[in-house]
Design a protein around this motif. Sequence first.
Motif, PDB file in Angstrom:
ATOM      1  N   SER A  35      -4.364  -1.027  -3.215  1.00 36.84           N
ATOM      2  CA  SER A  35      -3.049  -0.421  -3.107  1.00 36.84           C
ATOM      3  C   SER A  35      -2.220  -0.850  -4.304  1.00 36.84           C
ATOM      4  O   SER A  35      -2.311  -1.982  -4.752  1.00 36.84           O
ATOM      5  CB  SER A  35      -2.396  -0.881  -1.805  1.00 36.84           C
ATOM      6  OG  SER A  35      -1.095  -0.389  -1.731  1.00 36.84           O
ATOM      7  N   SER A  36      -1.420   0.034  -4.815  1.00 42.99           N
ATOM      8  CA  SER A  36      -0.564  -0.265  -5.951  1.00 42.99           C
ATOM      9  C   SER A  36       0.843   0.180  -5.613  1.00 42.99           C
ATOM     10  O   SER A  36       1.051   1.281  -5.138  1.00 42.99           O
ATOM     11  CB  SER A  36      -1.071   0.476  -7.185  1.00 42.99           C
ATOM     12  OG  SER A  36      -0.184   0.265  -8.259  1.00 42.99           O
ATOM     13  N   SER A  37       1.809  -0.686  -5.856  1.00 41.08           N
ATOM     14  CA  SER A  37       3.191  -0.362  -5.552  1.00 41.08           C
ATOM     15  C   SER A  37       3.983  -0.401  -6.840  1.00 41.08           C
ATOM     16  O   SER A  37       3.761  -1.248  -7.687  1.00 41.08           O
ATOM     17  CB  SER A  37       3.750  -1.386  -4.564  1.00 41.08           C
ATOM     18  OG  SER A  37       5.113  -1.182  -4.358  1.00 41.08           O
ATOM     19  N   SER A  38       4.910   0.531  -6.986  1.00 44.12           N
ATOM     20  CA  SER A  38       5.765   0.473  -8.157  1.00 44.12           C
ATOM     21  C   SER A  38       7.132   1.010  -7.802  1.00 44.12           C
ATOM     22  O   SER A  38       7.273   1.879  -6.968  1.00 44.12           O
ATOM     23  CB  SER A  38       5.151   1.249  -9.318  1.00 44.12           C
ATOM     24  OG  SER A  38       5.553   2.582  -9.299  1.00 44.12           O
ATOM     25  N   VAL A  49       4.365  -7.140 -13.732  1.00 41.27           N
ATOM     26  CA  VAL A  49       3.125  -6.539 -13.254  1.00 41.27           C
ATOM     27  C   VAL A  49       2.209  -7.657 -12.776  1.00 41.27           C
ATOM     28  O   VAL A  49       1.911  -8.586 -13.526  1.00 41.27           O
ATOM     29  CB  VAL A  49       2.432  -5.727 -14.371  1.00 41.27           C
ATOM     30  CG1 VAL A  49       1.147  -5.093 -13.862  1.00 41.27           C
ATOM     31  CG2 VAL A  49       3.375  -4.668 -14.932  1.00 41.27           C
ATOM     32  N   VAL A  50       1.777  -7.552 -11.518  1.00 46.62           N
ATOM     33  CA  VAL A  50       0.850  -8.526 -10.949  1.00 46.62           C
ATOM     34  C   VAL A  50      -0.453  -7.811 -10.643  1.00 46.62           C
ATOM     35  O   VAL A  50      -0.464  -6.778  -9.977  1.00 46.62           O
ATOM     36  CB  VAL A  50       1.412  -9.174  -9.664  1.00 46.62           C
ATOM     37  CG1 VAL A  50       0.411 -10.165  -9.076  1.00 46.62           C
ATOM     38  CG2 VAL A  50       2.743  -9.853  -9.946  1.00 46.62           C
ATOM     39  N   SER A  51      -1.541  -8.377 -11.130  1.00 45.35           N
ATOM     40  CA  SER A  51      -2.867  -7.842 -10.855  1.00 45.35           C
ATOM     41  C   SER A  51      -3.669  -8.926 -10.143  1.00 45.35           C
ATOM     42  O   SER A  51      -4.015  -9.955 -10.744  1.00 45.35           O
ATOM     43  CB  SER A  51      -3.551  -7.448 -12.171  1.00 45.35           C
ATOM     44  OG  SER A  51      -4.864  -7.012 -11.923  1.00 45.35           O
ATOM     45  N   SER A  70       6.995 -11.091  -3.782  1.00 39.06           N
ATOM     46  CA  SER A  70       5.714 -11.439  -3.171  1.00 39.06           C
ATOM     47  C   SER A  70       5.016 -10.163  -2.740  1.00 39.06           C
ATOM     48  O   SER A  70       5.633  -9.112  -2.594  1.00 39.06           O
ATOM     49  CB  SER A  70       5.913 -12.369  -1.973  1.00 39.06           C
ATOM     50  OG  SER A  70       6.680 -11.734  -0.972  1.00 39.06           O
ATOM     51  N   GLY A  71       3.695 -10.267  -2.562  1.00 45.40           N
ATOM     52  CA  GLY A  71       2.949  -9.092  -2.153  1.00 45.40           C
ATOM     53  C   GLY A  71       1.473  -9.374  -2.067  1.00 45.40           C
ATOM     54  O   GLY A  71       1.027 -10.517  -2.168  1.00 45.40           O
ATOM     55  N   THR A  72       0.716  -8.309  -1.884  1.00 42.17           N
ATOM     56  CA  THR A  72      -0.736  -8.366  -1.836  1.00 42.17           C
ATOM     57  C   THR A  72      -1.273  -7.225  -2.683  1.00 42.17           C
ATOM     58  O   THR A  72      -0.790  -6.095  -2.582  1.00 42.17           O
ATOM     59  CB  THR A  72      -1.249  -8.224  -0.391  1.00 42.17           C
ATOM     60  OG1 THR A  72      -0.695  -9.282   0.392  1.00 42.17           O
ATOM     61  CG2 THR A  72      -2.767  -8.294  -0.332  1.00 42.17           C
ATOM     62  N   GLY A  73      -2.241  -7.506  -3.526  1.00 38.62           N
ATOM     63  CA  GLY A  73      -2.823  -6.471  -4.374  1.00 38.62           C
ATOM     64  C   GLY A  73      -1.997  -6.230  -5.622  1.00 38.62           C
ATOM     65  O   GLY A  73      -0.992  -6.894  -5.875  1.00 38.62           O
ATOM     66  N   LEU A 100      -5.995 -13.713 -11.128  1.00 33.93           N
ATOM     67  CA  LEU A 100      -4.595 -13.314 -10.974  1.00 33.93           C
ATOM     68  C   LEU A 100      -4.009 -13.220 -12.373  1.00 33.93           C
ATOM     69  O   LEU A 100      -4.130 -14.160 -13.165  1.00 33.93           O
ATOM     70  CB  LEU A 100      -3.812 -14.339 -10.150  1.00 33.93           C
ATOM     71  CG  LEU A 100      -2.299 -14.069 -10.036  1.00 33.93           C
ATOM     72  CD1 LEU A 100      -1.819 -14.384  -8.637  1.00 33.93           C
ATOM     73  CD2 LEU A 100      -1.505 -14.839 -11.058  1.00 33.93           C
ATOM     74  N   THR A 101      -3.406 -12.077 -12.695  1.00 34.46           N
ATOM     75  CA  THR A 101      -2.744 -11.888 -13.983  1.00 34.46           C
ATOM     76  C   THR A 101      -1.311 -11.454 -13.740  1.00 34.46           C
ATOM     77  O   THR A 101      -1.062 -10.548 -12.946  1.00 34.46           O
ATOM     78  CB  THR A 101      -3.468 -10.820 -14.837  1.00 34.46           C
ATOM     79  OG1 THR A 101      -4.814 -11.226 -15.042  1.00 34.46           O
ATOM     80  CG2 THR A 101      -2.780 -10.634 -16.181  1.00 34.46           C
ATOM     81  N   VAL A 102      -0.367 -12.108 -14.414  1.00 35.70           N
ATOM     82  CA  VAL A 102       1.034 -11.703 -14.370  1.00 35.70           C
ATOM     83  C   VAL A 102       1.434 -11.289 -15.782  1.00 35.70           C
ATOM     84  O   VAL A 102       1.123 -11.985 -16.750  1.00 35.70           O
ATOM     85  CB  VAL A 102       1.956 -12.818 -13.816  1.00 35.70           C
ATOM     86  CG1 VAL A 102       1.911 -14.077 -14.665  1.00 35.70           C
ATOM     87  CG2 VAL A 102       3.386 -12.315 -13.670  1.00 35.70           C
TER      88      VAL A 102
END
Length: 130
Positions: A35-38, A49-51, A70-73, A100-102
Motif C-alpha cells: 500500500s502506498s499513501s500520499s 518518503v518512507v520505504s 507513523s505508518g506501515t508500508g 528502511l529508507t527515509v
Amino acid sequence: MKILHIGLLVLVIGLVAVSGCTSSNNSNSNSNGNSSSSNASASNDVNIVVSYSGSWAVDVSGPFGYRSLSGTGDQTNNIGSVTGSVTAAARKTEGGNGLLTVSITKGGKTLASQSTSAPWGGATAVATGI
C-alpha cells in the motif's frame, strides 16, 4: 439587533472552524502489492518518503517546528513549502530485518536519503539549503 449580530458572528465563526477541518489523503497500490499513501503535493512542496514493508515512525523537524509521522508500508508525506533545513529521523517500530529508507524530496528530486536494515534500526536524512 444585538442578538442578530451575535447570531451572525457565531455562524461566521462556525463556518470558519468547519472549513479548516478538511484534509486530502490519497491511497493507492504500487506494482509489488504494498500500500502506498500520499498527500496531494505542489511541485515546490517538500515530501518525506518512507520505504519499508513494516511499521515505522519518523520525527521531522525544520523551520516549521516538529512533526511526528507513523505508518506501515511505503508512504509519501507532504510537509508543505519549506525553506532552510529539514531533518527526518525514521525508525522501525517492530524488529524487522527489511530495508528502511527515509528520503527528503522536493520537485521530484531527492535532497537527502538514508537507509538501515538493522532490526529496530533507525536512519536520519538531513537536507540543508532547501
